[in-house]
Design an enzyme around this catalytic site. Structure first.
Site, PDB file in Angstrom:
ATOM      1  N   ARG A   2      11.193  -6.757   5.092  1.00  0.00           N
ATOM      2  CA  ARG A   2      11.054  -5.319   4.787  1.00  0.00           C
ATOM      3  C   ARG A   2      12.003  -4.471   5.627  1.00  0.00           C
ATOM      4  O   ARG A   2      12.142  -4.684   6.829  1.00  0.00           O
ATOM      5  CB  ARG A   2       9.604  -4.915   5.069  1.00  0.00           C
ATOM      6  CG  ARG A   2       9.313  -3.456   4.836  1.00  0.00           C
ATOM      7  CD  ARG A   2       7.863  -3.214   4.571  1.00  0.00           C
ATOM      8  NE  ARG A   2       7.013  -3.358   5.750  1.00  0.00           N
ATOM      9  CZ  ARG A   2       5.710  -3.134   5.721  1.00  0.00           C
ATOM     10  NH1 ARG A   2       5.113  -2.793   4.590  1.00  0.00           N
ATOM     11  NH2 ARG A   2       4.991  -3.273   6.819  1.00  0.00           N
ATOM     12  N   ARG A  25      -1.489  -8.473  13.283  1.00  0.00           N
ATOM     13  CA  ARG A  25      -1.966  -7.433  12.357  1.00  0.00           C
ATOM     14  C   ARG A  25      -2.835  -8.047  11.265  1.00  0.00           C
ATOM     15  O   ARG A  25      -3.815  -7.442  10.827  1.00  0.00           O
ATOM     16  CB  ARG A  25      -0.769  -6.674  11.746  1.00  0.00           C
ATOM     17  CG  ARG A  25      -0.149  -5.700  12.748  1.00  0.00           C
ATOM     18  CD  ARG A  25       1.240  -5.269  12.327  1.00  0.00           C
ATOM     19  NE  ARG A  25       1.251  -4.503  11.106  1.00  0.00           N
ATOM     20  CZ  ARG A  25       2.305  -4.389  10.302  1.00  0.00           C
ATOM     21  NH1 ARG A  25       3.449  -5.007  10.603  1.00  0.00           N
ATOM     22  NH2 ARG A  25       2.231  -3.679   9.205  1.00  0.00           N
ATOM     23  N   ARG A  70      10.732  -2.160  11.059  1.00  0.00           N
ATOM     24  CA  ARG A  70       9.699  -1.604  11.940  1.00  0.00           C
ATOM     25  C   ARG A  70       9.467  -2.524  13.135  1.00  0.00           C
ATOM     26  O   ARG A  70       9.459  -3.745  12.985  1.00  0.00           O
ATOM     27  CB  ARG A  70       8.389  -1.472  11.163  1.00  0.00           C
ATOM     28  CG  ARG A  70       8.300  -0.203  10.353  1.00  0.00           C
ATOM     29  CD  ARG A  70       7.122  -0.167   9.420  1.00  0.00           C
ATOM     30  NE  ARG A  70       5.852  -0.615   9.978  1.00  0.00           N
ATOM     31  CZ  ARG A  70       4.691  -0.531   9.339  1.00  0.00           C
ATOM     32  NH1 ARG A  70       4.642   0.008   8.139  1.00  0.00           N
ATOM     33  NH2 ARG A  70       3.584  -0.969   9.894  1.00  0.00           N
ATOM     34  N   LYS A  82       0.822  -1.218   0.000  1.00  0.00           N
ATOM     35  CA  LYS A  82       0.000   0.000   0.000  1.00  0.00           C
ATOM     36  C   LYS A  82       0.855   1.267   0.000  1.00  0.00           C
ATOM     37  O   LYS A  82       0.616   2.177  -0.766  1.00  0.00           O
ATOM     38  CB  LYS A  82      -0.905   0.059   1.243  1.00  0.00           C
ATOM     39  CG  LYS A  82      -2.035  -0.933   1.258  1.00  0.00           C
ATOM     40  CD  LYS A  82      -3.033  -0.621   2.370  1.00  0.00           C
ATOM     41  CE  LYS A  82      -2.429  -0.631   3.758  1.00  0.00           C
ATOM     42  NZ  LYS A  82      -1.948  -1.941   4.218  1.00  0.00           N
ATOM     43  N   ARG A 122      -9.762   2.003   8.692  1.00  0.00           N
ATOM     44  CA  ARG A 122      -9.319   0.643   8.973  1.00  0.00           C
ATOM     45  C   ARG A 122     -10.394  -0.161   9.676  1.00  0.00           C
ATOM     46  O   ARG A 122     -10.164  -1.285  10.054  1.00  0.00           O
ATOM     47  CB  ARG A 122      -8.087   0.697   9.849  1.00  0.00           C
ATOM     48  CG  ARG A 122      -6.850   0.067   9.171  1.00  0.00           C
ATOM     49  CD  ARG A 122      -5.734   0.143  10.168  1.00  0.00           C
ATOM     50  NE  ARG A 122      -4.567  -0.594   9.832  1.00  0.00           N
ATOM     51  CZ  ARG A 122      -3.510  -0.110   9.201  1.00  0.00           C
ATOM     52  NH1 ARG A 122      -3.516   1.096   8.734  1.00  0.00           N
ATOM     53  NH2 ARG A 122      -2.446  -0.863   9.022  1.00  0.00           N
TER      54      ARG A 122
END
Ligand code: AMP
Length: 220
Positions: A127, A172, A161, A13, A88
């Protein structure tokens, strides 16, 4: 244009939002980035948000909606915006509708980035993000930086992160399925949703998204 980008964590995203916003000349508004900026500036909001984010939960609606509203009302967002990570859940979607209706505006499109779950886990685990600019995103396998730990674009430090750890990612994903996915149906009833397969190169996905925006929603 007023666009909402939806998709599970790791769907790309942020990457797509940066590219689309640039092409469409509208601001990219990411509530996750706004929270992370508050965390690095050590604001009260940042301290509150961090405890929820580190656990993989949603930050409470009241503060999230107020922060998103404030950002959407900045002058650069007058002619449109691309929302990434907001709304969300259905209450946030309702709050957004109310805000837009109050100003006689509406959303133009909702792009739903679709990616298989095993791919999501692989993408997130590798990531790495630049401390200077969160739009500079790398991946240890798919897009390694030329020098490990250093951003190719600006030389900033690359980091993982806190909420990209495996346990938090699982949480999540669960939050995404239970709380965020229902907004896709919410927007389908408004005929706004186009589903975009988010596999393939970054360029391919951007092209699909731009095509979808040109052609309007598929009403699916
Ligand atoms: P993101 O960068 O979009 O993956 O968001 C990272 C984290 O920030 C999420 O896991 C949530 O804890 C929090 N967050 C971001 N956007 C929202 C939102 N709209 N509502 C509640 N929490 C959010």
């Amino acid at each position: 244009m007023r666009i909402v980008l939806v998709g599970p964590p790791g769907a790309g995203k942020g990457t797509q939002a940066t590219r689309l916003a640039e092409k469409l000349r509208i601001p990219h508004i990411s509530t996750g980035d706004l929270f992370r900026a508050n965390i690095s500036q050590q604001t009260e909001l940042g301290k509150l948000a961090k405890s929820y984010m580190d656990a993989g939960n949603l930050v409470p609606d009241e503060v999230t909606i107020a922060m998103a509203k404030d950002r959407m009302q900045q002058p650069d967002a007058e002619n449109g915006f691309l929302l990434d990570g907001f709304p969300r859940n259905v209450s946030q979607a309702e709050a957004l509708d109310e805000l837009l209706q109050g100003e006689s505006m509406k959303l133009d499109a909702v792009l739903d980035l679709e990616v298989p779950e095993d791919e999501v886990v692989k993408r997130i685990a590798g990531r790495r993000i630049c401390r200077n600019d969160s739009s500079h995103v790398f991946h240890v396998t798919y897009k390694p930086a030329a020098k490990e730990g250093v951003c190719d674009v600006c030389g900033g430090e690359l980091y993982q992160r806190d909420d990209d750890s495996e346990d938090t990612v699982r949480k999540r994903l669960e939050v995404y399925h239970t709380q965020t996915e229902p907004i896709i149906d919410y927007y389908k009833t408004q005929g706004l949703v186009t589903t975009i397969p988010a596999l393939g190169s970054v360029d391919e996905v951007t092209t699909r998204a731009l095509e979808a925006l040109k052609g309007g929603s598929d009403g699916a």
